[in-house]
Design an enzyme around this catalytic site. Structure first.
Site, PDB file in Angstrom:
ATOM      1  N   LYS A 207       0.825  -1.210   0.000  1.00 18.16           N
ATOM      2  CA  LYS A 207       0.000   0.000   0.000  1.00 18.16           C
ATOM      3  C   LYS A 207       0.867   1.272   0.000  1.00 18.16           C
ATOM      4  O   LYS A 207       2.076   1.218   0.281  1.00 18.16           O
ATOM      5  CB  LYS A 207      -0.935  -0.040   1.215  1.00 18.16           C
ATOM      6  CG  LYS A 207      -1.964  -1.181   1.141  1.00 18.16           C
ATOM      7  CD  LYS A 207      -2.956  -1.091   2.287  1.00 18.16           C
ATOM      8  CE  LYS A 207      -3.995  -2.194   2.211  1.00 18.16           C
ATOM      9  NZ  LYS A 207      -4.999  -2.086   3.313  1.00 18.16           N
TER      10      LYS A 207
ATOM     11  N   TYR B  27     -12.527  -1.862  -3.653  1.00 17.80           N
ATOM     12  CA  TYR B  27     -13.011  -2.007  -2.270  1.00 17.80           C
ATOM     13  C   TYR B  27     -14.528  -1.875  -2.186  1.00 17.80           C
ATOM     14  O   TYR B  27     -15.061  -1.546  -1.117  1.00 17.80           O
ATOM     15  CB  TYR B  27     -12.329  -0.980  -1.364  1.00 17.80           C
ATOM     16  CG  TYR B  27     -10.911  -1.363  -0.971  1.00 17.80           C
ATOM     17  CD1 TYR B  27     -10.670  -2.463  -0.139  1.00 17.80           C
ATOM     18  CD2 TYR B  27      -9.816  -0.631  -1.413  1.00 17.80           C
ATOM     19  CE1 TYR B  27      -9.377  -2.822   0.235  1.00 17.80           C
ATOM     20  CE2 TYR B  27      -8.509  -0.982  -1.037  1.00 17.80           C
ATOM     21  CZ  TYR B  27      -8.310  -2.078  -0.205  1.00 17.80           C
ATOM     22  OH  TYR B  27      -7.028  -2.429   0.172  1.00 17.80           O
TER      23      TYR B  27
ATOM     24  N   PHE C 138     -15.317   3.754   7.167  1.00 11.35           N
ATOM     25  CA  PHE C 138     -13.956   4.102   6.767  1.00 11.35           C
ATOM     26  C   PHE C 138     -13.754   4.122   5.250  1.00 11.35           C
ATOM     27  O   PHE C 138     -12.646   4.378   4.775  1.00 11.35           O
ATOM     28  CB  PHE C 138     -12.947   3.142   7.425  1.00 11.35           C
ATOM     29  CG  PHE C 138     -13.161   1.675   7.093  1.00 11.35           C
ATOM     30  CD1 PHE C 138     -12.709   1.125   5.911  1.00 11.35           C
ATOM     31  CD2 PHE C 138     -13.816   0.848   7.992  1.00 11.35           C
ATOM     32  CE1 PHE C 138     -12.899  -0.213   5.611  1.00 11.35           C
ATOM     33  CE2 PHE C 138     -14.011  -0.506   7.709  1.00 11.35           C
ATOM     34  CZ  PHE C 138     -13.547  -1.024   6.506  1.00 11.35           C
TER      35      PHE C 138
ATOM     36  N   ARG D  42      -2.083 -14.470   4.496  1.00  8.17           N
ATOM     37  CA  ARG D  42      -2.724 -13.716   5.590  1.00  8.17           C
ATOM     38  C   ARG D  42      -1.905 -13.879   6.874  1.00  8.17           C
ATOM     39  O   ARG D  42      -1.770 -12.934   7.651  1.00  8.17           O
ATOM     40  CB  ARG D  42      -4.168 -14.186   5.815  1.00  8.17           C
ATOM     41  CG  ARG D  42      -5.125 -13.950   4.653  1.00  8.17           C
ATOM     42  CD  ARG D  42      -5.578 -12.534   4.473  1.00  8.17           C
ATOM     43  NE  ARG D  42      -6.313 -11.993   5.592  1.00  8.17           N
ATOM     44  CZ  ARG D  42      -7.058 -10.885   5.519  1.00  8.17           C
ATOM     45  NH1 ARG D  42      -7.158 -10.210   4.372  1.00  8.17           N
ATOM     46  NH2 ARG D  42      -7.682 -10.420   6.567  1.00  8.17           N
TER      47      ARG D  42
ATOM     48  N   THR E 283      -5.259  -7.053  10.601  1.00  6.20           N
ATOM     49  CA  THR E 283      -5.582  -5.775   9.964  1.00  6.20           C
ATOM     50  C   THR E 283      -5.063  -4.593  10.801  1.00  6.20           C
ATOM     51  O   THR E 283      -4.526  -3.630  10.261  1.00  6.20           O
ATOM     52  CB  THR E 283      -7.119  -5.646   9.806  1.00  6.20           C
ATOM     53  OG1 THR E 283      -7.611  -6.811   9.154  1.00  6.20           O
ATOM     54  CG2 THR E 283      -7.485  -4.414   9.010  1.00  6.20           C
TER      55      THR E 283
ATOM     56  N   ARG F  11       2.766  -6.513   8.702  1.00  5.83           N
ATOM     57  CA  ARG F  11       2.073  -5.356   9.295  1.00  5.83           C
ATOM     58  C   ARG F  11       2.688  -4.981  10.643  1.00  5.83           C
ATOM     59  O   ARG F  11       2.781  -3.805  10.993  1.00  5.83           O
ATOM     60  CB  ARG F  11       0.578  -5.632   9.417  1.00  5.83           C
ATOM     61  CG  ARG F  11      -0.148  -5.450   8.071  1.00  5.83           C
ATOM     62  CD  ARG F  11      -1.552  -5.976   8.128  1.00  5.83           C
ATOM     63  NE  ARG F  11      -2.353  -5.575   6.971  1.00  5.83           N
ATOM     64  CZ  ARG F  11      -3.509  -6.152   6.654  1.00  5.83           C
ATOM     65  NH1 ARG F  11      -3.988  -7.138   7.383  1.00  5.83           N
ATOM     66  NH2 ARG F  11      -4.177  -5.740   5.594  1.00  5.83           N
TER      67      ARG F  11
ATOM     68  N   ASN G 204      -2.059   0.350   6.683  1.00  2.82           N
ATOM     69  CA  ASN G 204      -1.534  -0.896   7.248  1.00  2.82           C
ATOM     70  C   ASN G 204      -0.643  -1.694   6.296  1.00  2.82           C
ATOM     71  O   ASN G 204      -0.551  -2.914   6.386  1.00  2.82           O
ATOM     72  CB  ASN G 204      -2.672  -1.741   7.827  1.00  2.82           C
ATOM     73  CG  ASN G 204      -3.680  -2.150   6.779  1.00  2.82           C
ATOM     74  OD1 ASN G 204      -3.514  -1.812   5.607  1.00  2.82           O
ATOM     75  ND2 ASN G 204      -4.700  -2.870   7.187  1.00  2.82           N
TER      76      ASN G 204
ATOM     77  N   HIS H  59      -2.133  -5.377   1.443  1.00  8.89           N
ATOM     78  CA  HIS H  59      -3.402  -6.064   1.214  1.00  8.89           C
ATOM     79  C   HIS H  59      -3.111  -7.535   0.960  1.00  8.89           C
ATOM     80  O   HIS H  59      -2.096  -7.873   0.354  1.00  8.89           O
ATOM     81  CB  HIS H  59      -4.117  -5.482  -0.019  1.00  8.89           C
ATOM     82  CG  HIS H  59      -5.296  -6.308  -0.436  1.00  8.89           C
ATOM     83  ND1 HIS H  59      -6.520  -6.218   0.198  1.00  8.89           N
ATOM     84  CD2 HIS H  59      -5.430  -7.284  -1.376  1.00  8.89           C
ATOM     85  CE1 HIS H  59      -7.356  -7.090  -0.355  1.00  8.89           C
ATOM     86  NE2 HIS H  59      -6.721  -7.744  -1.311  1.00  8.89           N
TER      87      HIS H  59
ATOM     88  N   GLU I  74      -9.596 -10.505  -7.638  1.00  7.12           N
ATOM     89  CA  GLU I  74      -8.653  -9.400  -7.466  1.00  7.12           C
ATOM     90  C   GLU I  74      -7.469  -9.510  -8.434  1.00  7.12           C
ATOM     91  O   GLU I  74      -6.999  -8.496  -8.962  1.00  7.12           O
ATOM     92  CB  GLU I  74      -8.173  -9.366  -6.015  1.00  7.12           C
ATOM     93  CG  GLU I  74      -9.293  -8.974  -5.055  1.00  7.12           C
ATOM     94  CD  GLU I  74      -8.945  -9.118  -3.580  1.00  7.12           C
ATOM     95  OE1 GLU I  74      -9.812  -8.837  -2.740  1.00  7.12           O
ATOM     96  OE2 GLU I  74      -7.795  -9.511  -3.257  1.00  7.12           O
TER      97      GLU I  74
HETATM   98  N1  UDP Z   1      -9.702  -0.396   7.287  1.00  6.46           N
HETATM   99  C1  UDP Z   1      -9.746   0.798   7.982  1.00  6.46           C
HETATM  100  N2  UDP Z   1     -10.404   0.844   9.180  1.00  6.46           N
HETATM  101  C2  UDP Z   1     -11.003  -0.252   9.727  1.00  6.46           C
HETATM  102  C3  UDP Z   1     -10.954  -1.470   9.021  1.00  6.46           C
HETATM  103  C4  UDP Z   1     -10.293  -1.503   7.805  1.00  6.46           C
HETATM  104  O1  UDP Z   1      -9.229   1.807   7.515  1.00  6.46           O
HETATM  105  O2  UDP Z   1     -11.583  -0.155  10.824  1.00  6.46           O
HETATM  106  C5  UDP Z   1      -8.996  -0.447   5.994  1.00  6.46           C
HETATM  107  C6  UDP Z   1      -7.623  -1.114   6.122  1.00  6.46           C
HETATM  108  O3  UDP Z   1      -6.737  -0.476   5.213  1.00  6.46           O
HETATM  109  C7  UDP Z   1      -7.931  -2.536   5.690  1.00  6.46           C
HETATM  110  C8  UDP Z   1      -8.957  -2.302   4.572  1.00  6.46           C
HETATM  111  O4  UDP Z   1      -9.743  -1.224   5.061  1.00  6.46           O
HETATM  112  O5  UDP Z   1      -6.781  -3.220   5.259  1.00  6.46           O
HETATM  113  C9  UDP Z   1      -9.843  -3.482   4.259  1.00  6.46           C
HETATM  114  O6  UDP Z   1     -10.454  -3.936   5.450  1.00  6.46           O
HETATM  115  P1  UDP Z   1     -10.552  -5.484   5.779  1.00  6.46           P
HETATM  116  O7  UDP Z   1     -11.456  -5.638   6.956  1.00  6.46           O
HETATM  117  O8  UDP Z   1     -10.890  -6.233   4.542  1.00  6.46           O
HETATM  118  O9  UDP Z   1      -9.069  -5.841   6.281  1.00  6.46           O
HETATM  119  P2  UDP Z   1      -7.914  -6.707   5.584  1.00  6.46           P
HETATM  120  O10 UDP Z   1      -8.564  -7.810   4.812  1.00  6.46           O
HETATM  121  O11 UDP Z   1      -7.128  -5.759   4.712  1.00  6.46           O
HETATM  122  O12 UDP Z   1      -7.084  -7.218   6.731  1.00  6.46           O
HETATM  123 MG    MG Z   2     -10.048  -7.782   3.422  1.00  9.18          MG
END
Ligand code: UDP
Ligand code: MG
Length: 139
Positions: A11, A51, A59, A87, A93, A104, A114, A117, A128
């Site tokens: 990112k 997204y 958010f 993952r 996250t 992360r 963070n 992705h 994707e």
């Molecule tokens: N995100 C955020 N605030 C939150 C949760 C998610 O800004 O409370 C952002 C963060 O960049 C995250 C992305 O949205 O990576 C996608 O969220 P997801 O829950 O899918 O998390 P990921 O799969 O990336 O761990």
């Molecule tokens: Mg996700």
């Protein structure tokens, strides 16, 4: 049977902070093979489309603005059990909850910025990957 392909983005925060090389090294060292890679900056339209699943979340607007704030590295990775293993490699996250040594934990500062992705399912990995790389439509 779990799939062999996952999709990732380094990112804008991690690219800006100069972590691209270290992150790619960690990905390769952990047994992932890079099958496609692109350096690009997302438009608002493309980031919103990518997204779309989060469109109703509070958010969402900030997420699109962050993801378009600078260049990213998008890549398709191959490994047995790719989605789950990746993952695990990137961690939770929220980086304050990410296991020590995860990407992360090492390189991210906040839940929004963070660093990485990683696809959350084989189905989404295929969608994707195809979003960025037409050659991966067959997955
Ligand atoms: N995100 C955020 N605030 C939150 C949760 C998610 O800004 O409370 C952002 C963060 O960049 C995250 C992305 O949205 O990576 C996608 O969220 P997801 O829950 O899918 O998390 P990921 O799969 O990336 O761990
Ligand atoms: Mg996700």
């Amino acid at each position: 049977m779990s799939g062999k392909i996952t999709f990732t983005m380094i990112k804008p925060d991690a690219v800006k902070n100069g972590y691209t090389g270290k992150i790619l090294d960690q990905i390769i060292t952990n047994g992932f093979q890079i099958r496609g890679m692109k350096y690009l900056q997302l438009t608002e339209e493309k980031a919103g489309e990518f997204y779309a699943i989060h469109r109703e979340r509070p958010f969402f607007k900030d997420l699109v603005s962050f993801m378009t704030s600078g260049p990213i590295v998008a890549a398709v990775l191959e490994k047995e059990n790719a989605v789950a293993d990746f993952r695990n490699l990137i961690g939770a996250t929220d980086p304050s909850k990410a296991e020590p040594g995860t990407i992360r934990n090492l390189y991210a500062k906040s839940i929004d910025a963070n660093a990485m992705h990683g696809s959350d399912s084989d189905e989404n990995a295929a969608i994707e990957a195809a979003f960025f790389f037409s050659a991966f439509e067959r997955y």
